[in-house]
Each structure stands twice: as structure tokens, then as C-alpha cells.
Design an enzyme around this catalytic site. Structure first.
Site, PDB file in Angstrom:
ATOM      1  CG  ASP A   1      -2.180   0.849   0.946  1.00  0.00           C
ATOM      2  OD1 ASP A   1      -2.115   1.731   0.073  1.00  0.00           O
ATOM      3  OD2 ASP A   1      -3.205   0.684   1.634  1.00  0.00           O
TER       4      ASP A   1
HETATM    5  C1  BGC Z   1      -5.112   3.073   0.237  1.00  0.00           C
HETATM    6  C2  BGC Z   1      -5.375   1.981  -0.770  1.00  0.00           C
HETATM    7  C3  BGC Z   1      -5.266   2.541  -2.172  1.00  0.00           C
HETATM    8  C4  BGC Z   1      -3.913   3.173  -2.360  1.00  0.00           C
HETATM    9  C5  BGC Z   1      -3.688   3.724  -3.759  1.00  0.00           C
HETATM   10  C6  BGC Z   1      -3.847   3.831  -0.071  1.00  0.00           C
HETATM   11  O1  BGC Z   1      -3.664   4.931   0.751  1.00  0.00           O
HETATM   12  O2  BGC Z   1      -5.039   2.515   1.534  1.00  0.00           O
HETATM   13  O3  BGC Z   1      -6.645   1.404  -0.540  1.00  0.00           O
HETATM   14  O4  BGC Z   1      -5.501   1.542  -3.102  1.00  0.00           O
HETATM   15  O5  BGC Z   1      -3.783   4.224  -1.419  1.00  0.00           O
HETATM   16  O6  BGC Z   1      -4.469   4.813  -4.020  1.00  0.00           O
END
Ligand code: BGC
Length: 763
Positions: A302
Site C-alpha cells: 500500500d
Molecule cells: C489506500 C489503498 C489505495 C492506495 C492507492 C492507499 O492509501 O489505503 O486502498 O488503493 O492508497 O491509491
């Protein structure tokens, strides 16, 4: 087509074998291509493939412009393999997207190996960052529909509209269990039940990916592996304490089902389990996911989460050590997303120092390339929007409207006050009454959803939809309380409650729209599950007018309403319904839509009583003894699975194929459902089964299947379920799946029947 004659069966078998052979052939071809390519790659090229940056690194400005030298450096010099996200945190047109992705993919063609980028974004309830895309209800509402086909259709359309923007990888679905009402992303989940989440997840994978490699589909990304949604604090990205058998019993099934359904990528839980950041947890990422579950796609971190291992979680002191732990634990691609040079430098050094084995790098790169081949990105790295004539079409919008119609839950309808007469005079009030932003929530045109009014002005707020349906002269408006549009999501202020009181005196009904403003992730953390003080003041003032109050909840999580619930004439939970939320609500109020949504989560009654429907007998000791009354232990406002209709359904004739089974048998259940009211309606027949005695205290009941059916007034239908007995097994405290002998209770509505497991091979 009915396959009833011998030649037809032979032909079908032949075709089946051909398709199988062809798949095997394709898999083999891809594996060959992957290994040939990996063999040609330098360490620098491999490390580049493992890096993902955000689009803003490659340009700037509004409208966004790619910067030639930044693009050159990232793609030609560092040979990066992936880009994510939109620019400047806002939606762009399909034409803008096509041109950006075309330039980036064009640049990969100038590298020695010409490996295309894989571009990913979060198309959570429609293509979030593509202006003009079709938006569906957020996942919690889709789950409330309990309609498998509808969830699949929404995913299919989302994939198509993402590809119209040249994006072939979607960071969705969220298959976390929505078990903690405080957690700010509960609305991104398909609810709190492992079976419901798994069923919806399978549909989404099918809609996104099937068939992969065709220009209308995208690779799915299951997130956030594992148990991200169950932090002890209820705050985003904080630690959870979960024993392994609990992880396996509740948090794992949705991911297991989706991987079995072919999901190609997985994103890691940004938080920690039992004090261990998931990004460095090899037991979860390698032993469980890749080895035990046989996942052959790739694992992406993430946002900036390798940094979090040292910066936030203080596991090691340097970025380089964090990187070593993460890659060795099983991370294949790092969502860096800004400082990619450090990542490349450090990972190359770690391999040279033999702290990360080359075999691990080769495995990671092979997984990434496999998905790129499967997506056919080498041949079709970019698409053109003119090949997607259905993008944002009326037909897709109708699908979104229909999905929304099934996602809304009618929670209360005192004296059948609803539906209303279309000549009724209504005051529309509350902070959620005239906002497209609150109808769409986070991940709508921007990350936190704050730009929605700019992008969704052609759709109707609740107020506008009510005016359209009932006429301006029948609908008055007074907002009462307003959210701060450039502040924190939980900030609101009183506009003029007196004005609302005066206008209420001239109306027959008050449509009181409360809840939450848009948010997601950390900015959406919450300290108090009660509705805000200002909203409560407005609610109290509306109750005092003596006019019937129709309460509309437009919220991402269940904010407590118990203090004023008894005074409400009707309550409707919209969750976060998307662009058609206003129209659907208005149509439901006047009876054009018969509500059929059912709660995918438990709606708590008190801030400190947050027990889910899946709980243990000790959590619900309804056995008053003398002066001690434990009967209020499990006391939700609305139970999981609850939802009213404008008609009534009656269940009868529950029967099973036998009363005693062994673990290889299949339990067959049937019953008759009758619409005893006077309107056509949809019902969700829910099959619950309880293991009555077990060596690990059993759950009071568990959802094992469901069927949504539509019946005309007076009509009946037989509904049948087939359940392999092994589905009733549970994970015991030795982390083993077991089915124990003994009695089980089947429950469908008020009907119940006991069955027995007499012999079992699952030990
Ligand atoms: C979130 C994810 C997301 C990623 C990309 C993160 O901060 O937790 O769910 O897919 O960002 O945007």
C-alpha cells in the site's frame, strides 16, 4: 440451450477440453515468455519493474502536463514498471487519460526490452478518476442489495470505463470484513459477514477480469491482505490483535474465494497484526498467500508502506533495512510512490550484498511480467476512448440507478407511512439534503471526494430529486446544518434551525437528511459514533414540531440514532448511494421503487455496544436471573440482514433431504416464499445455520447462503439451497478445519429445523 442429447454432450465435452487445452497452452506460452524475458534482464531492469510511482512525479500543472525529462528519467533511465493514481488529485477526461498513458507507454518502447507499464488506480464504485464515468453505490450499498448479478454488472461496467481511460489495473475490491463500526473504511467493504463478502468478491473478480487480456477488462487487486479492517482502536492503519484461527475463520475466506476465482494482484494491509507490520510478515505474504493458497499473481504494497516499517512502526532504523524485510517477506512491487531513486539504489545494493536473494527478485519480476502478459499489455498497452462508445451511456446510468434502487434499506415505516402521496408537502432539511458530495463519498473524482460538486452537477441531490418528483411548490428547503466544505469531514455548523422549524410548520412531512460528509482512510478517523451535536440539535428541533419525520441516513458507518429513533416515523439508510441516490430516494418515497436492501452490517444502538451478528453465546446471555438482567447483552438497533419492504413475505414448508449427514454429504433445503402483500417486491431469503455444540465455543449463527427473488403480489415460489456439509466446518484453536459430530440448527426467517452430523472426515 439444453444439453440433453448425446451428440450435444459430446460436442460440449470436446469444446470444454479444447478450451482447457487452450488455457493450458496460453499459460505455458506466458510462462515461457516470462522466463525468456527475465533471463535477458539486468538487475537494474528487474528492480525497476518492482517500482511503482504516482503520476504527479512525472509532471505538473493544471491541466496536468507530463514533463519530458522526468518521464525520460523514470522510464528510460530507471526503467520503472508501474504508475498509479491521477494527477493533482482530480478526475480527468478519457482523452486526457489516453494521451498520458500513450506517452508513457510510448516511452517504454524506447527501452531495450520494451516492457509496458502496468497503470493502476482506485476505481472503487465506478472509475473514480475519470470524469463522466458511471458511479454505483459504494461497496457497502452494493452488498446491501444482496444481488450477485447486479454487483457483477457494476464491476463489468467499471472495468470497461477504466479501460476507456487506458487504465488496466484496478485497486479493488476491498475484501476486508466490515466488523468495526468506527473504522473509517467500513463503507468500502461488502459488510461484516465472511460469506456475503466472499460472494460479492467473486462477482467483482468475474466482472473486472473475465476474460483477462481482452480490452474491456482489468486486473483486480484484492485488498488489504489481511485483517486491515479490524484494528483494536477502530482508527485507520493501527494494530489489530487477532489469533490465527480467528484470522482463518473470518478474515481469510473472502480472499481465498477471490484468489480461487482468479484474482491477479493483492495489496497488503497497511497496518499491523499482533504488533507486526503486515508488509514484513512473511508468514502472511509468502507462507499463507503464495504457498498455501497458491497465489500466482503479484503482491503490491500500500501507499508508502515500506517507509512505514521504519518511520511509523519503528521496527528498524533505516529505509534500507525496511526494504530488505519487506522484499524478503514477499512484496513484489513497491508503491513507493515518490522517492523511487532511493528504492532502486537500495534494492540493487541489497541484492549485491546478498541480503535479498536474486531468486526472490526473479520471483517478484516473474509475477509482475506474468500479469502484464495476461493483460495483453505487450500488444495493447494503450486504448482509445473512441473504442468505448458505452462509456457514461444512458444504458450504464440505468444500471447504476437500478443498482442504487436495490442498495437502499428501509429500516422503519411506522403505520406504513411510506410510500407518500405525490401531492404531499415536504420540508427537505439537513446537511446531507443538497449535496452530491455526501451521496458519493470518498474515492469520487478525488481521494476524499471534496471535488464532487464540480464534476457531478448534472445529477440530482436529494432536494433536486424531490423537487423534480413532487414539484417546487410542494417541496420547501432549509438546510439547518451544513458541513464545512474545506475543513475536516466531521466539522459542521448550524445554518438556521429556526428557519427549518418555521418551514416545517407549513409542511405535511419533514425529510431529514443527516449523516456524514465524505472521507476515507486516516482523515476519516472518528472519536464518537454519535451524530454530531449540531445534527442532534436539528433532529430535536424537527421532532418538537410534531410533524412526521422521515429520517434519511447518508453515512459511511452506522452513526448512533437510538436517542431519537423512537420519535421517527420512517428511517431509510442510503449508505453512500452514488450519483443516483437522490433520484432513487425520491422514487422510493413516492412508491415507484419498493425497497429490497438488507443490512450488510449490524447497526449498533449504543456507542459502547458494538457486537457483530457473528458472536459467541457468552456475548448474548439473554437469561435474566432474579435482579440480574443480562438480556440486553446483544442489543443492536438493526440486525444484520434486516430490511423492510412495502409488501410482506411469508415463509413455510421448510424441508431437508435428510436429517443426519456425514461430511461428504450435501444438505438440500427448500421452502416456499409467498408475497402476502399487495405490491410486487423483492425478498432476500437468508439461510443461517448454528453449530449447537463445538469444542471451540460456536458462533450463535452464521449466514451460509442467500437468494434474492422477486414476487408479484399473491405469488409464491419454492427456494432451494444446496450446501456441502464441509461448509459447516470451523477452524479450531489448533488452526485446523474441523467438522464435529453433533446437532446443527437451520434457520430461515422464523422457520427452524435441526439436523445432525453423524460422521466426519474433516478433522
Ligand atoms: C489506500 C489503498 C489505495 C492506495 C492507492 C492507499 O492509501 O489505503 O486502498 O488503493 O492508497 O491509491
Amino acid at each position: 440451450m439444453k444439453l440433453n442429447s448425446k451428440p450435444t454432450i459430446c460436442l460440449a465435452l470436446f469444446l470444454f477440453v479444447c478450451v482447457k487445452l487452450n488455457f493450458a497452452q496460453t499459460d505455458k506460452n506466458i510462462e515461457l515468455k516470462v522466463s525468456n524475458l527475465v533471463a535477458k534482464m539486468t538487475l537494474e531492469e528487474k528492480v525497476g519493474q518492482m517500482a511503482q510511482i504516482t503520476l504527479d512525479v512525472l509532471g505538473d500543472g493544471q491541466p496536468f502536463k507530463l514533463n519530458e525529462s522526468k518521464v525520460k528519467e523514470a522510464i528510460q533511465t530507471y526503467k520503472l514498471g508501474s504508475v498509479l493514481n491521477t494527477s493533482d488529485n482530480r478526475a480527468m477526461s478519457t482523452a486526457q487519460w489516453n494521451s498520458i498513458v500513450e506517452t508513457l507507454q510510448g516511452k517504454t518502447k524506447t527501452t531495450a526490452l520494451k516492457i509496458p507499464l502496468i497503470y493502476g488506480f482506485d476505481a472503487i464504485h465506478g472509475a473514480t478518476y475519470v470524469s463522466g464515468a458511471t458511479f454505483f453505490p459504494q461497496a457497502i450499498g452494493q452488498a446491501a442489495s444482496w444481488n450477485r448479478q447486479m454487483v457483477k454488472d457494476a464491476a463489468t461496467i467499471t472495468a470497461y470505463e477504466s479501460r476507456a481511460a487506458s487504465v488496466s489495473w484496478n485497486f479493488s475490491p476491498v475484501l476486508d470484513l466490515g466488523v468495526n463500526p468506527l473504522w473509517p473504511r467500513i463503507w468500502e467493504t461488502y459488510g461484516e459477514d465472511p460469506y456475503l463478502v466472499a460472494e460479492m468478491g467473486k462477482q467483482v473478480i468475474d466482472g473486472y477480469q473475465n476474460p483477462l487480456g481482452n480490452k474491456n477488462h482489468v486486473a483486480a487487486c484484492l485488498k488489504h491482505f489481511l485483517a486491515y479492517s479490524d484494528p483494536k482502536t477502530g482508527k485507520d492503519r493501527t494494530n489489530s490483535w487477532i489469533p490465527e484461527h480467528y484470522l482463518r475463520e473470518y478474515h481469510l475466506p473472502s480472499f481465498r474465494a477471490a484468489i480461487k476465482a482468479g484474482a491477479r494482484t493483492v495489496m497488503v494491509n497497511s497496518a499491523l497484526i499482533n504488533g507486526m507490520p503486515t508488509h514484513i510478515n512473511g508468514k502472511i505474504l509468502t507462507d499463507l498467500l503464495k504457498k498455501e493458497m497458491g497465489f500466482s499473481g503479484f503482491v503490491v504494497t500500500d501507499w508508502q508502506d515500506i517507509d512505514n516499517v521504519y518511520k511509523r512502526d519503528k521496527i528498524v532504523a533505516t529505509q534500507k533495512e525496511a526494504l530488505m524485510l519487506a522484499i524478503n517477506a514477499g512484496i513484489d512491487m513497491a508503491m513507493i510512490p515518490y522517492e523511487y531513486k532511493d528504492f532502486c539504489r537500495d534494492l540493487i545494493a541489497l541484492v549485491k550484498e546478498k541480503k535479498v536473494p536474486m531468486s526472490r527478485i526473479n520471483d517478484a519480476v516473474s509475477r509482475i511480467l506474468r500479469v502484464k502478459y495476461e493483460l495483453n499489455l505487450f500488444d495493447v498497452p494503450v486504448t482509445v476512448s473512441s473504442d468505448y462508445p458505452m462509456f457514461g451511456s444512458k444504458e450504464y446510468e440505468q444500471k447504476a440507478y437500478d443498482a442504487t434502487a436495490e442498495s437502499v434499506v428501509l429500516l422503519k415505516n411506522k403505520g406504513n407511512i411510506l410510500p407518500l402521496n405525490s401531492s404531499a408537502k415536504i420540508l427537505v432539511t439537513g446537511p446531507n439534503s443538497n449535496s452530491m458530495r455526501t451521496l458519493n463519498g470518498g474515492w469520487s473524482y478525488s481521494w476524499q471526494g471534496e471535488k464532487t460538486e464540480q464534476f457531478a452537477s448534472k445529477y440530482n441531490t436529494i432536494l433536486e430529486a424531490m423537487q423534480n418528483r413532487l414539484g417546487n411548490s410542494n417541496v420547501s428547503f432549509s438546510q439547518g446544518v451544513a458541513y464545512k466544505m474545506d475543513g475536516k469531514y466531521y466539522e459542521d455548523s448550524i445554518v438556521d434551525i429556526n428557519d427549518a422549524v418555521v418551514k416545517a410548520s407549513q409542511a405535511d412531512y419533514i425529510l431529514l437528511c443527516v449523516g456524514e460528509n465524505s472521507y476515507t482512510e486516516k482523515p476519516g478517523d472518528l472519536n464518537d459514533l454519535n451524530l454530531s451535536e449540531n445534527q442532534q440539535q436539528l433532529i430535536d428541533a424537527m421532532i418538537k414540531t410534531g410533524k412526521p419525520v422521515l429520517l434519511v441516513l447518508n453515512e459511511g458507518r452506522p452513526r448512533i440514532i437510538s436517542k431519537f429513533e423512537p420519535a421517527m416515523a420512517a428511517i431509510i439508510d442510503l449508505f453512500i448511494p452514488g450519483n443516483f441516490g437522490g433520484d432513487v430516494l425520491a422514487d422510493m418515497l413516492i412508491g415507484k421503487i419498493n425497497p429490497s436492501g438488507k443490512m450488510p452490517i449490524t447497526y449498533p444502538k449504543f456507542v459502547n455496544a458494538l457486537t457483530n451478528y457473528i458472536h459467541k453465546p457468552s456475548d448474548a446471555q439473554s437469561n435474566p436471573q432474579g435482579v440480574y438482567d443480562y438480556s440486553a447483552d446483544f442489543n443492536p438497533q438493526y440486525e444484520f440482514g434486516f430490511g423492510l419492504s412495502y409488501t410482506q413475505f411469508e415463509y413455510s414448508g421448510l424441508s431437508t433431504n435428510a436429517t443426519s449427514f456425514d461430511s461428504d454429504d450435501t444438505l438440500e433445503i427448500s421452502l416456499t416464499v409467498k408475497n402476502t402483500g399487495n405490491k410486487t417486491g423483492k425478498d432476500v431469503v437468508q439461510l443461517y445455520i448454528s453449530d449447537l455444540v463445538a469444542s471451540l465455543t460456536p458462533d450463535v449463527k452464521r449466514l451460509r447462503d442467500f437468494e434474492k427473488i422477486e414476487l408479484n403480489a399473491g405469488a409464491s415460489q419454492t427456494v432451494s439451497f444446496k450446501l456441502p456439509m464441509r461448509e459447516l466446518a470451523f477452524v479450531n484453536s489448533n488452526n485446523k478445519l474441523v467438522l464435529e459430530k453433533g446437532e446443527f440448527n437451520i434457520q430461515i426467517g422464523k422457520l427452524q429445523q435441526k439436523i445432525k452430523v453423524k460422521e466426519t472426515k474433516i478433522r
